[in-house]
Design an enzyme around this catalytic site. Structure first.
Site, PDB file in Angstrom:
ATOM      1  NE  ARG A 169      -8.515   1.900   2.530  1.00 17.52           N
ATOM      2  CZ  ARG A 169      -8.767   2.890   3.374  1.00 17.52           C
ATOM      3  NH1 ARG A 169      -9.858   2.894   4.083  1.00 17.52           N
ATOM      4  NH2 ARG A 169      -7.931   3.882   3.495  1.00 17.52           N
ATOM      5  CD  GLN A 207      -3.636   7.695  -4.121  1.00 19.46           C
ATOM      6  OE1 GLN A 207      -3.755   8.917  -4.040  1.00 19.46           O
ATOM      7  NE2 GLN A 207      -3.049   6.984  -3.175  1.00 19.46           N
ATOM      8  CG  ASP A 226      -1.452   7.671   0.709  1.00 20.54           C
ATOM      9  OD1 ASP A 226      -0.347   7.995   0.229  1.00 20.54           O
ATOM     10  OD2 ASP A 226      -2.535   7.993   0.199  1.00 20.54           O
ATOM     11  CG  ASP A 256      -1.905   2.136   6.625  1.00 18.20           C
ATOM     12  OD1 ASP A 256      -2.289   1.810   5.475  1.00 18.20           O
ATOM     13  OD2 ASP A 256      -2.117   3.246   7.118  1.00 18.20           O
ATOM     14  CB  SER A 316      -2.842  13.591   4.951  1.00 22.25           C
ATOM     15  OG  SER A 316      -3.672  14.714   5.187  1.00 22.25           O
ATOM     16  CB  CYS A 327      -8.816   1.919  -6.749  1.00 21.20           C
ATOM     17  SG  CYS A 327     -10.596   2.316  -6.747  1.00 21.20           S
ATOM     18  CG  ASP A 377      -1.816   1.162   1.336  1.00 21.73           C
ATOM     19  OD1 ASP A 377      -2.437   1.509   0.308  1.00 21.73           O
ATOM     20  OD2 ASP A 377      -1.921   1.755   2.427  1.00 21.73           O
TER      21      ASP A 377
END
Length: 178
Positions: free
Chosen positions: A129, A52, A9, A126, A16, A89, A7
């Site tokens: 999902r 995204q 982020d 993290d 964020s 995505c 992943d």
């Protein structure tokens, strides 16, 4: 072929709640780029599978996302690493797509592109999902405690067999001999 799916982020860079909407907002997590370089040196092909939804929400456009990924690639190259491919995505939640994690669509695309059975392929995330999408296709889920990882670890029942490490470097070190 040794393949690992990451992943973005919360695993490679700071997450964020307001989304990472520009190259200036993209900040690598300490040690994450070095971890990817370490994986590359150990023979791993590294791919990124990332939701995204900021694209679907109109918070940034494809050119901006490409600029963010160019910054990631440039910083990664400086430490001797590389990302083989990005799978994205672009859809907002509720769009009904099959690629937005926890749906397995991006992972199935990876399997087709690399002509590989994903059973046992490490997939690092993290959030729940990320783990659910990985588990759905037989990947070995790894949870990192960066980003949303600590909350995920304590608030959810993780897929059976999920491995947990503090960060991406700890995952790289664990896989080094694999």
């Amino acid at each position: 072929m040794k393949l690992i799916i990451l992943d973005r982020d919360g695993v490679i860079n700071q997450d964020s709640p307001a989304f990472v909407k520009s190259p200036d907002e993209w900040i690598a997590l300490p040690g994450s780029l070095e971890a990817i370089a370490r994986l590359n040196r150990a023979g791993w092909r590294v791919v990124v599978a990332t939701n995204q939804s900021g694209l679907g929400r109109g918070l940034y456009d494809a050119d901006t996302l490409n600029a963010i990924h160019a910054k990631l690639r440039k910083q990664l190259q400086a430490v001797g690493g590389q990302i083989d491919a990005f799978f994205i995505c672009p859809h907002a939640p509720g769009a009904g797509c099959d690629c937005r994690k926890p749906e397995p669509g991006m992972f199935l695309d990876i399997a087709r592109r690399y002509d590989i059975d994903l059973r046992g392929v490490p997939a690092v995330g993290d959030s729940m999902r990320d783990l659910l999408a990985a588990d759905a296709v037989g990947c070995q889920p790894w949870l990192v405690r960066t980003g949303n990882g600590r909350r995920t670890e304590h608030e959810y029942e993780l897929p059976q067999g999920t491995l947990i490490r503090d960060d991406l470097m700890a995952v790289a070190l664990a896989l080094e001999g694999a």
